[in-house]
Design a protein around this motif. Structure first.
Motif, PDB file in Angstrom:
ATOM      1  N   PRO A   1       0.813  -1.238   0.000  1.00 47.33           N
ATOM      2  CA  PRO A   1       0.000   0.000   0.000  1.00 47.33           C
ATOM      3  C   PRO A   1       0.835   1.272   0.000  1.00 47.33           C
ATOM      4  CG  PRO A   1      -0.895  -1.593   1.551  1.00 47.33           C
ATOM      5  CD  PRO A   1       0.408  -2.162   1.079  1.00 47.33           C
ATOM      6  N   ASN A   2       1.966   1.263   0.701  1.00 44.33           N
ATOM      7  CA  ASN A   2       2.819   2.451   0.767  1.00 44.33           C
ATOM      8  C   ASN A   2       3.831   2.520  -0.370  1.00 44.33           C
ATOM      9  OD1 ASN A   2       1.529   3.241   3.146  1.00 44.33           O
ATOM     10  ND2 ASN A   2       2.944   2.025   4.408  1.00 44.33           N
ATOM     11  N   GLY A   3       3.734   1.599  -1.304  1.00 43.34           N
ATOM     12  CA  GLY A   3       4.667   1.602  -2.419  1.00 43.34           C
ATOM     13  C   GLY A   3       5.974   0.914  -2.082  1.00 43.34           C
ATOM     14  N   LEU A   4       6.904   0.934  -3.020  1.00 45.39           N
ATOM     15  CA  LEU A   4       8.207   0.304  -2.838  1.00 45.39           C
ATOM     16  C   LEU A   4       9.122   1.190  -1.995  1.00 45.39           C
ATOM     17  CD1 LEU A   4       8.846  -0.985  -6.473  1.00 45.39           C
ATOM     18  CD2 LEU A   4       7.980  -2.295  -4.531  1.00 45.39           C
ATOM     19  N   SER A   5      10.030   0.541  -1.311  1.00 46.77           N
ATOM     20  CA  SER A   5      11.018   1.294  -0.534  1.00 46.77           C
ATOM     21  C   SER A   5      12.023   1.955  -1.471  1.00 46.77           C
ATOM     22  CB  SER A   5      11.746   0.360   0.440  1.00 46.77           C
ATOM     23  OG  SER A   5      12.508  -0.604  -0.277  1.00 46.77           O
ATOM     24  N   GLU A   6      12.809   2.862  -0.921  1.00 51.27           N
ATOM     25  CA  GLU A   6      13.792   3.578  -1.718  1.00 51.27           C
ATOM     26  C   GLU A   6      14.844   2.627  -2.285  1.00 51.27           C
ATOM     27  OE1 GLU A   6      15.228   6.747  -3.725  1.00 51.27           O
ATOM     28  OE2 GLU A   6      13.412   6.675  -2.482  1.00 51.27           O
ATOM     29  N   ASP A   7      15.256   1.636  -1.485  1.00 46.47           N
ATOM     30  CA  ASP A   7      16.255   0.678  -1.953  1.00 46.47           C
ATOM     31  C   ASP A   7      15.708  -0.159  -3.107  1.00 46.47           C
ATOM     32  OD1 ASP A   7      18.036   1.582  -0.077  1.00 46.47           O
ATOM     33  OD2 ASP A   7      17.578   0.008   1.398  1.00 46.47           O
ATOM     34  N   ALA A   8      14.442  -0.566  -2.999  1.00 46.18           N
ATOM     35  CA  ALA A   8      13.842  -1.362  -4.069  1.00 46.18           C
ATOM     36  C   ALA A   8      13.728  -0.553  -5.353  1.00 46.18           C
ATOM     37  CB  ALA A   8      12.472  -1.880  -3.642  1.00 46.18           C
ATOM     38  N   ARG A   9      13.353   0.715  -5.222  1.00 50.98           N
ATOM     39  CA  ARG A   9      13.266   1.578  -6.397  1.00 50.98           C
ATOM     40  C   ARG A   9      14.641   1.761  -7.047  1.00 50.98           C
ATOM     41  NH1 ARG A   9       8.698   5.009  -6.792  1.00 50.98           N
ATOM     42  NH2 ARG A   9       7.156   4.626  -5.154  1.00 50.98           N
ATOM     43  N   LYS A  10      15.650   1.944  -6.201  1.00 53.85           N
ATOM     44  CA  LYS A  10      16.996   2.145  -6.729  1.00 53.85           C
ATOM     45  C   LYS A  10      17.481   0.886  -7.458  1.00 53.85           C
ATOM     46  CE  LYS A  10      19.694   4.414  -4.078  1.00 53.85           C
ATOM     47  NZ  LYS A  10      20.605   4.787  -2.956  1.00 53.85           N
ATOM     48  N   LYS A  11      17.180  -0.289  -6.884  1.00 54.17           N
ATOM     49  CA  LYS A  11      17.599  -1.534  -7.521  1.00 54.17           C
ATOM     50  C   LYS A  11      16.909  -1.730  -8.866  1.00 54.17           C
ATOM     51  CE  LYS A  11      17.568  -6.559  -6.979  1.00 54.17           C
ATOM     52  NZ  LYS A  11      17.169  -7.708  -6.122  1.00 54.17           N
ATOM     53  N   LEU A  12      15.609  -1.441  -8.927  1.00 56.58           N
ATOM     54  CA  LEU A  12      14.876  -1.576 -10.181  1.00 56.58           C
ATOM     55  C   LEU A  12      15.421  -0.625 -11.243  1.00 56.58           C
ATOM     56  CD1 LEU A  12      11.176  -1.970  -8.976  1.00 56.58           C
ATOM     57  CD2 LEU A  12      12.562  -3.683 -10.141  1.00 56.58           C
ATOM     58  N   GLN A  13      15.759   0.601 -10.834  1.00 58.22           N
ATOM     59  CA  GLN A  13      16.298   1.570 -11.778  1.00 58.22           C
ATOM     60  C   GLN A  13      17.662   1.120 -12.295  1.00 58.22           C
ATOM     61  OE1 GLN A  13      14.657   4.334 -12.948  1.00 58.22           O
ATOM     62  NE2 GLN A  13      16.362   4.401 -14.396  1.00 58.22           N
ATOM     63  N   GLN A  14      18.499   0.578 -11.404  1.00 54.66           N
ATOM     64  CA  GLN A  14      19.803   0.074 -11.831  1.00 54.66           C
ATOM     65  C   GLN A  14      19.652  -1.091 -12.815  1.00 54.66           C
ATOM     66  OE1 GLN A  14      21.697  -0.864  -8.112  1.00 54.66           O
ATOM     67  NE2 GLN A  14      22.377   1.244  -7.729  1.00 54.66           N
ATOM     68  N   CYS A  15      18.700  -1.992 -12.528  1.00 51.22           N
ATOM     69  CA  CYS A  15      18.468  -3.117 -13.436  1.00 51.22           C
ATOM     70  C   CYS A  15      17.957  -2.639 -14.785  1.00 51.22           C
ATOM     71  CB  CYS A  15      17.475  -4.099 -12.818  1.00 51.22           C
ATOM     72  SG  CYS A  15      18.131  -5.027 -11.420  1.00 51.22           S
ATOM     73  N   ARG A  16      17.107  -1.629 -14.757  1.00 50.83           N
ATOM     74  CA  ARG A  16      16.597  -1.075 -16.007  1.00 50.83           C
ATOM     75  C   ARG A  16      17.730  -0.476 -16.834  1.00 50.83           C
ATOM     76  NH1 ARG A  16      12.147   3.844 -16.635  1.00 50.83           N
ATOM     77  NH2 ARG A  16      12.162   3.893 -18.912  1.00 50.83           N
ATOM     78  N   ASP A  17      18.589   0.306 -16.196  1.00 49.97           N
ATOM     79  CA  ASP A  17      19.711   0.915 -16.908  1.00 49.97           C
ATOM     80  C   ASP A  17      20.653  -0.151 -17.450  1.00 49.97           C
ATOM     81  OD1 ASP A  17      18.628   3.337 -16.214  1.00 49.97           O
ATOM     82  OD2 ASP A  17      19.959   3.656 -14.494  1.00 49.97           O
ATOM     83  N   SER A  18      20.916  -1.189 -16.640  1.00 52.25           N
ATOM     84  CA  SER A  18      21.806  -2.261 -17.077  1.00 52.25           C
ATOM     85  C   SER A  18      21.207  -3.019 -18.257  1.00 52.25           C
ATOM     86  CB  SER A  18      22.075  -3.218 -15.918  1.00 52.25           C
ATOM     87  OG  SER A  18      22.908  -4.282 -16.320  1.00 52.25           O
ATOM     88  N   THR A  19      19.901  -3.260 -18.204  1.00 52.11           N
ATOM     89  CA  THR A  19      19.246  -3.974 -19.305  1.00 52.11           C
ATOM     90  C   THR A  19      19.285  -3.153 -20.587  1.00 52.11           C
ATOM     91  OG1 THR A  19      17.761  -5.012 -17.705  1.00 52.11           O
ATOM     92  CG2 THR A  19      17.121  -5.121 -20.013  1.00 52.11           C
TER      93      THR A  19
END
Length: 226
Positions: free
Chosen positions: A178-196
């Motif tokens: 409900p409160n959304g993803l944590s900052e660490d999870a968002r950062k990890k997803l963004q890093q994976c997106r950039d790497s992909t």
């Protein structure tokens, strides 16, 4: 022996890789004529990969093993596409002499290791999603519970559902707390997106360079609209 026959099939019985072999259909026909039906059946079944991935999660061990096995078979053709290069050998009693040894053709020698490394990066990236703050549910379950699977994408795309969610109703629906993803999870997803994105750019660059080096047959050019 199976890999050698498989390579001969895909290369149209031209082991130089120069595109002078017969078409695959004729190679299969010759194999059936020669009663090599076992490996023809293998070619039909082994050339299918496990399909598209719609979830950020590790590959199941069975799928990962199947992927590695099928890639090994598909790439075994490159083992037969070689060129001769000089090599210096030493006599047991001293002195040297030059002999010709086989090496993968230059484009394969340069590009295949890079593509294998990109493949390993993607598989390792998927393995990193073993414990996540988000999860997936079936779209029908969301509708049955009165939820709105398109709400998140609508807010991102300016209130308009994506074409993928309108047409591909079978796709799994991502859910977050409900409160959304944590900052660490968002950062990890963004890093994976950039790497992909970097992996995609590298693969497209290799693909473009290979296509640019290919010789276009005159017969093909003559059939193009004037």
């Amino acid at each position: 022996m199976m890999k050698e026959r498989f390579a001969k099939l895909l290369l149209g019985e031209d082991m130089s890789g120069g595109g002078k072999g017969v078409c695959t259909a004729l190679a299969i026909s010759n194999a059936i004529t020669n009663l090599s039906a076992k490996w023809v059946l293998f070619v039909v079944t082994a050339a299918t990969v496990f399909g598209e991935l719609w979830r950020l999660e590790p590959l199941a061990p069975q799928k990962k093993e199947m992927w590695k096995r099928e890639m090994e078979w598909l790439l075994c053709v490159s083992d037969s596409i070689v060129e001769l290069v000089p090599s210096i050998q030493e006599f047991p009693g001293g002195g040297t002499y030059e002999v010709m040894v086989t090496r993968p053709r230059l484009d394969l020698y340069m590009n295949l290791p890079a593509l294998k490394k990109l493949d390993a990066i993607l598989i390792t990236m998927l393995d990193g999603f073993s414990e996540t703050e988000f999860w997936y549910v079936d779209r029908g379950i969301v509708v049955g519970d009165g939820g709105d699977c398109g709400a998140y994408s609508s807010s991102v795309s300016g209130g308009r559902p994506s074409i993928r969610q309108e047409e591909k109703w079978w796709l799994p629906c991502p859910k977050v707390p409900p409160n959304g993803l944590s900052e660490d999870a968002r950062k990890k997803l963004q890093q994976c997106r950039d790497s992909t994105n970097q992996v995609l750019k590298a693969a497209m660059a290799i693909n473009s360079s290979v296509l640019a080096e290919m010789e276009i047959p005159t017969a093909y050019l003559e059939t193009l609209p004037k």
